[in-house]
Design a protein around this motif. Structure first.
Motif, PDB file in Angstrom:
ATOM      1  N   VAL A 129       0.849  -1.191   0.000  1.00 56.74           N
ATOM      2  CA  VAL A 129       0.000   0.000   0.000  1.00 56.74           C
ATOM      3  C   VAL A 129       0.885   1.242   0.000  1.00 56.74           C
ATOM      4  O   VAL A 129       1.541   1.543   0.989  1.00 56.74           O
ATOM      5  CB  VAL A 129      -0.912   0.043   1.248  1.00 56.74           C
ATOM      6  CG1 VAL A 129      -1.883   1.207   1.136  1.00 56.74           C
ATOM      7  CG2 VAL A 129      -1.661  -1.255   1.387  1.00 56.74           C
ATOM      8  N   GLU A 131       0.072   4.224   0.119  1.00 59.63           N
ATOM      9  CA  GLU A 131      -0.432   5.331   0.944  1.00 59.63           C
ATOM     10  C   GLU A 131       0.200   5.385   2.327  1.00 59.63           C
ATOM     11  O   GLU A 131       0.030   6.358   3.042  1.00 59.63           O
ATOM     12  CB  GLU A 131      -1.953   5.255   1.111  1.00 59.63           C
ATOM     13  CG  GLU A 131      -2.713   5.745  -0.086  1.00 59.63           C
ATOM     14  CD  GLU A 131      -2.769   4.679  -1.157  1.00 59.63           C
ATOM     15  OE1 GLU A 131      -2.236   3.577  -0.925  1.00 59.63           O
ATOM     16  OE2 GLU A 131      -3.336   4.956  -2.214  1.00 59.63           O
TER      17      GLU A 131
ATOM     18  N   THR B 100      -5.764   7.363   4.379  1.00 58.13           N
ATOM     19  CA  THR B 100      -5.988   5.973   4.768  1.00 58.13           C
ATOM     20  C   THR B 100      -6.062   5.835   6.282  1.00 58.13           C
ATOM     21  O   THR B 100      -5.496   6.640   7.022  1.00 58.13           O
ATOM     22  CB  THR B 100      -4.831   5.065   4.308  1.00 58.13           C
ATOM     23  OG1 THR B 100      -3.604   5.646   4.731  1.00 58.13           O
ATOM     24  CG2 THR B 100      -4.821   4.865   2.824  1.00 58.13           C
ATOM     25  N   VAL B 109      -6.827  -2.047   5.550  1.00 60.53           N
ATOM     26  CA  VAL B 109      -6.601  -0.688   5.069  1.00 60.53           C
ATOM     27  C   VAL B 109      -7.940  -0.104   4.648  1.00 60.53           C
ATOM     28  O   VAL B 109      -8.693  -0.737   3.914  1.00 60.53           O
ATOM     29  CB  VAL B 109      -5.631  -0.664   3.863  1.00 60.53           C
ATOM     30  CG1 VAL B 109      -5.494   0.759   3.330  1.00 60.53           C
ATOM     31  CG2 VAL B 109      -4.283  -1.219   4.248  1.00 60.53           C
ATOM     32  N   ARG B 111      -9.265   3.095   2.662  1.00 66.55           N
ATOM     33  CA  ARG B 111      -8.657   4.064   1.775  1.00 66.55           C
ATOM     34  C   ARG B 111      -9.756   4.899   1.123  1.00 66.55           C
ATOM     35  O   ARG B 111     -10.780   4.366   0.721  1.00 66.55           O
ATOM     36  CB  ARG B 111      -7.873   3.257   0.743  1.00 66.55           C
ATOM     37  CG  ARG B 111      -7.358   3.989  -0.448  1.00 66.55           C
ATOM     38  CD  ARG B 111      -7.228   3.028  -1.618  1.00 66.55           C
ATOM     39  NE  ARG B 111      -6.417   1.850  -1.361  1.00 66.55           N
ATOM     40  CZ  ARG B 111      -5.150   1.724  -1.760  1.00 66.55           C
ATOM     41  NH1 ARG B 111      -4.554   2.680  -2.389  1.00 66.55           N
ATOM     42  NH2 ARG B 111      -4.498   0.607  -1.528  1.00 66.55           N
ATOM     43  N   ASP B 119      -7.561   6.774  -7.920  1.00 67.15           N
ATOM     44  CA  ASP B 119      -6.795   7.054  -6.719  1.00 67.15           C
ATOM     45  C   ASP B 119      -5.575   7.877  -7.113  1.00 67.15           C
ATOM     46  O   ASP B 119      -4.635   7.370  -7.693  1.00 67.15           O
ATOM     47  CB  ASP B 119      -6.380   5.714  -6.108  1.00 67.15           C
ATOM     48  CG  ASP B 119      -5.787   5.903  -4.738  1.00 67.15           C
ATOM     49  OD1 ASP B 119      -5.475   7.051  -4.386  1.00 67.15           O
ATOM     50  OD2 ASP B 119      -5.628   4.903  -4.041  1.00 67.15           O
TER      51      ASP B 119
END
Lengths: 165, 122
Positions: A129, A131, B100, B109, B111, B119
């Motif tokens: 991920v 992020e 997140t 997660v 998000r 995204d």
């Protein structure tokens, strides 16, 4: 430098001290909504060894500390995170030390930030991920602050603890 | 410790703080208000909820662990969880694209994405 008994003993004590510091750190609650923020007390030992001996000794002690701490108190994931942090922080600190232009305090701050960056990179790899990088600014900030703090203590240790051959 | 090193240290610290500020700025600017909260477990999307509808559900993550997930006033957050550190509960409510909430122990997660799931974060 040949590995003397004295050096061997010092490295052994360093591993023990670093592990105790890692353990003590688990009792200090850091109530922030960002994982990865911690004092990094074991960094004291690394800073000390880089200045008093050499980066190779510091790396050896850090490697054993990371492995043993994960075996005793952690798991495979925590091993991956600490290893990534330790490798990157050692690289950066060894590089900064080799320039001879910074004090242990500055070196420690950069090392702590590198440690946090290493953990974020590992988290991105493990969790897939991107992020997680969202936490990067917070971890750079916290790394600077905690790195300065441990660096300041490290500088005192470096000046107060004599190592004579 | 000589003066020159202290000056270099200060420059180094200022550079680090500038880095943090710059990274924060980039994240702030590139994040727009989102439309959906996507739930991912171990990297796989398992559900998607529009941010304009209030809900409260229990998300079952790895190993039968549960995170109570809430959308309220267009913001998503985790109300409670049975993980040891509760970091996901302490994290701020999210509403902007790319933000997140991450629960590392549960590989969960949450998000925020924009319309159509695009995204644009990082």
């Amino acid at each position: 430098m040949k590995t003397s008994t004295k050096k061997l003993t010092l490295l052994g004590i360093s591993v023990a001290a670093a592990m105790v510091l890692s353990y003590i750190e688990t009792f200090i609650p850091v109530s922030v909504a960002v994982p990865g923020i911690k004092l990094g007390l074991a960094n004291l030992v690394t800073v000390f060894l880089i200045y008093k001996l050499d980066w190779k000794s510091a790396a050896a002690v850090a490697a054993i500390r990371v492995l043993l701490t994960a075996l005793l108190f952690g798991n495979a994931a925590s091993l991956a995170y600490s290893a990534a942090g330790a490798v990157l922080s050692l690289l950066v600190m060894a590089l900064i030390k080799s320039t001879c232009r910074f004090s242990p305090v500055g070196m420690s701050a950069a090392g702590a930030v590198a440690h946090n960056a290493g953990q974020i990179i590992m988290a991105v790899i493990l969790m897939g991920v991107g992020e997680i990088a969202y936490w990067f600014p917070m971890l750079v900030l916290s790394g600077t602050v905690t790195g300065l703090a441990t660096g300041a203590v490290g500088a005192i240790l470096i000046s107060k603890i004599p190592l004579k051959d | 410790m000589d003066k020159k090193r202290i000056v270099n240290d200060i420059i180094l610290v200022v550079a680090l703080l500038a880095l943090a500020l710059a990274a924060w700025g980039v994240i702030r600017i590139t994040h727009k208000s989102g439309d959906y909260a996507v739930v991912e477990i171990a990297g796989e999307e398992t559900a998607r909820y529009p941010l304009n509808e209030d809900i409260r559900i229990d998300i079952e993550a790895e190993g039968g662990h549960v995170n109570t997930f809430v959308i309220s006033d267009g913001k998503a957050y985790v109300e409670s969880a049975d993980c040891p550190d509760k970091l996901c509960v302490k994290q701020h409510a999210v509403s902007r694209v790319g933000e997140t909430i991450i629960c590392l122990p549960h590989k969960l997660v949450i998000r925020i994405v924009g319309e159509g799931g695009v995204d644009t974060a990082l």
